[in-house]
Design an enzyme around this catalytic site. Structure first.
Site, PDB file in Angstrom:
ATOM      1  CB  SER A   1      -0.515   3.512  34.229  1.00  0.00           C
ATOM      2  OG  SER A   1      -0.315   2.956  33.090  1.00  0.00           O
TER       3      SER A   1
ATOM      4  CE  LYS B   1      -4.797   2.731  33.069  1.00  0.00           C
ATOM      5  NZ  LYS B   1      -3.713   1.794  32.258  1.00  0.00           N
TER       6      LYS B   1
ATOM      7  CG  ASP C   1      10.324  -6.488  41.190  1.00  0.00           C
ATOM      8  OD1 ASP C   1       9.987  -6.340  42.511  1.00  0.00           O
ATOM      9  OD2 ASP C   1       9.734  -6.844  40.180  1.00  0.00           O
TER      10      ASP C   1
END
Length: 530
Positions: free
Chosen positions: A387, A412, A398
């Site tokens: 999560s 998740k 990224d």
């Protein structure tokens, strides 16, 4: 679906004397129900007549009480009376139709709104269908007639709604009573009232065991230890309670006596414990060599945000040049918390994460604060990182701020929201997917590390030096926070002592730098590329 039936009772036009016109009569059925509703407040049950210039003056027949002696006058009066009678009947019919329309609209309004807005989920309509209500009545009659034991109405109602949550086939959906909701809110904020320990249920024996005991909390001060088995609280046998009942009982007391069995000593103990406000320590950290700092974050709560900021401030003061953030076995937490922490690392206006709901509505979360971490950041993850942990790791990956090291994360990538109900209870369900800045879909996939290092290497290296310890399976159970640690945010909670020496927690971290393969690889990467 509610609608206003069209009336096909348009009256045949008649030639009325005096130029009487029907141009403003509203007895035709061509108008829809919304038009009728708009007209009612203005008309107040009386229709407006329009007369031509050749017709009689309105004042010439107030309430139609004036006598007319001419044949033309008598003809006009007869026509008006006939018209008034028809309007009365039409008015009654219109009132009846509108009454039915209101009832139907009230019954079907939710469905109408869903169709107008393009929202809704037809499958949910079964909850209020007459067949469902009828079946509930049947079950009630059966229980009342034949069930052997006494029924707890509140408990039955609670599980009726918990069953609805289970029926969504959403692993994260749930229904909370008002009492349960209070505990959930405390948990997400990271602050609790209780004893500073977690309690779980052994799935094989059904006994309640103590999971984690927070350092410096009331439970530790009272002598409670991990793996203790809870037998009684103030004389009430734990075996006669559910886990929620046990937790509620403990939190309802200021000071109480707890009977526990300690397997390691094969003895039963009587402990006196006092409840208090508790804030668990979610962040531990240490300055390692070569300007590399290590920070472990166990959960993303509101309290964790301030602990992270305090830790970074301290590490910066010690000359931090590179940072390792350990998110292994971090189950996640609040979306707002992970965004607040990423805000300390990402440049201003950088996209941190975005969400999309079932209608494709996208919401973006961007950094807006000044960075407190400007160095390279390595992130450690494993299958227990879920999560919010994946949001954090995905953003770092990224933007190329540092390597993600370890094994594939949990996967998740969905957001739940908890909606309050009218009686203080609440319903939680999944409402959005979330994605990393570059659009990585986390749900069902997880984050793939830049450098894969299996944690089994850690166990193998440790086994060369000392016998392997028994596995702690407490993390596999759904521990319930009985309380939390509001006092641990003081100076005593700091992993460093006043003179800057490494404290007990940091000594454990220092030991890991010799045996933890994932941490060792992170140190190597930062030294070579820092």
């Amino acid at each position: 679906m509610g609608y206003c039936p069209e009336e096909e009772n348009r009256e045949k036009e008649e030639d009325l004397p005096g130029g009487l016109s029907r141009e403003n009569d509203r007895t035709d059925g061509e108008k829809d129900s919304s038009d009728l509703v708009k007209e009612l407040p203005d008309s107040e049950g009386v229709e407006t007549e329009t007369f031509s210039d050749s017709g009689p003056d309105r004042d010439s027949y107030p309430a139609m009480e004036q006598e007319y002696e001419t044949a033309e006058d008598q003809q006009l009066i007869a026509a008006l009376e006939k018209r008034a009678g028809r309007r009365f009947l039409n008015g009654m019919m219109l009132g009846f139709v509108l009454g039915i329309a209101v009832v139907v609209a009230a019954a079907y309004a939710p469905g109408v709104i869903r169709k107008l807005t393009g929202k809704g989920n037809p499958g949910a309509e079964v909850l209020t269908q007459s067949s469902t209500i009828s079946k509930l009545s049947e079950v009630q009659e059966l229980i009342e007639a034949y069930y052997l034991n006494e029924v707890d109405g509140e408990y039955l109602e609670s599980y009726l709604f918990k069953g609805i949550a289970a029926g969504l086939d959403d692993a994260y959906a749930n229904y909370y009573t008002a009492e349960e909701l209070s505990s959930v809110m405390d948990s997400t904020n990271g602050e609790y009232y209780g004893i500073g320990a977690t309690i779980g249920t052994d799935t094989e024996t059904g006994e309640f065991y103590v999971g984690e005991v927070y350092e410096g909390g009331p439970a530790e001060e009272g002598g409670l230890q991990p793996d203790d088995l809870v037998r009684a609280v103030d004389g009430e046998a734990a075996s006669e309670m559910t886990l929620n009942e046990l937790v509620t009982l403990i939190k309802s007391k200021e000071t109480f006596t707890m009977i526990v069995y300690r397997p390691s000593e094969e003895t039963e103990l009587e402990l006196t414990i006092t409840c208090a406000d508790v804030i668990p320590t979610y962040v531990t950290y240490e300055m390692l060599e070569d300007g590399i700092a290590y920070l472990k974050l166990t959960e993303f709560t509101a309290s964790a945000v301030e602990q992270f900021r305090d830790a970074v401030a301290d590490l910066n003061s010690q000359g931090m040049e590179n940072l390792i953030v350990d998110l292994r076995d971090n189950p996640g937490g609040l979306l707002s918390a992970v965004c607040d922490i990423l805000d300390e690392i990402l440049p201003e206006d950088a996209l941190m994460v975005y969400t999309e709901d079932k209608n494709g509505n996208r919401e973006e979360y961007t950094a807006d604060d000044e960075q407190s971490v400007t160095c390279q950041v390595a992130v450690l993850v494993n299958g227990g990182s879920a999560s919010a942990s994946e949001i954090f790791a995905g953003a770092i990956q990224d933007y190329g701020i540092g390597p993600v090291i370890g094994t594939q994360t949990y996967g998740k990538g969905v957001v739940q929201k908890t909606y309050s109900l009218s009686d203080g209870s609440a319903f939680k369900m999944t409402v959005e997917n979330y994605y990393t800045p570059n659009g990585q879909e986390i749900d069902g996939n997880g984050i793939t590390p830049d450098i894969i290092v299996d944690e089994d290497d850690k166990e193998n290296k440790a086994a060369e030096d000392e016998p392997a310890e028994s596995d702690d399976d407490s993390a596999e159970n759904d521990d319930v926070f009985v309380e939390s640690d509001g006092d641990s945010a003081d100076e005593d909670a700091s992993p460093l002592s006043d003179d800057g020496d490494i404290g007990d927690v940091d000594e454990e971290i220092a030991d890991d730098t010799e045996t933890d393969a994932v941490l060792l690889r992170a140190l190597e990467e930062l030294r070579n590329n820092g």
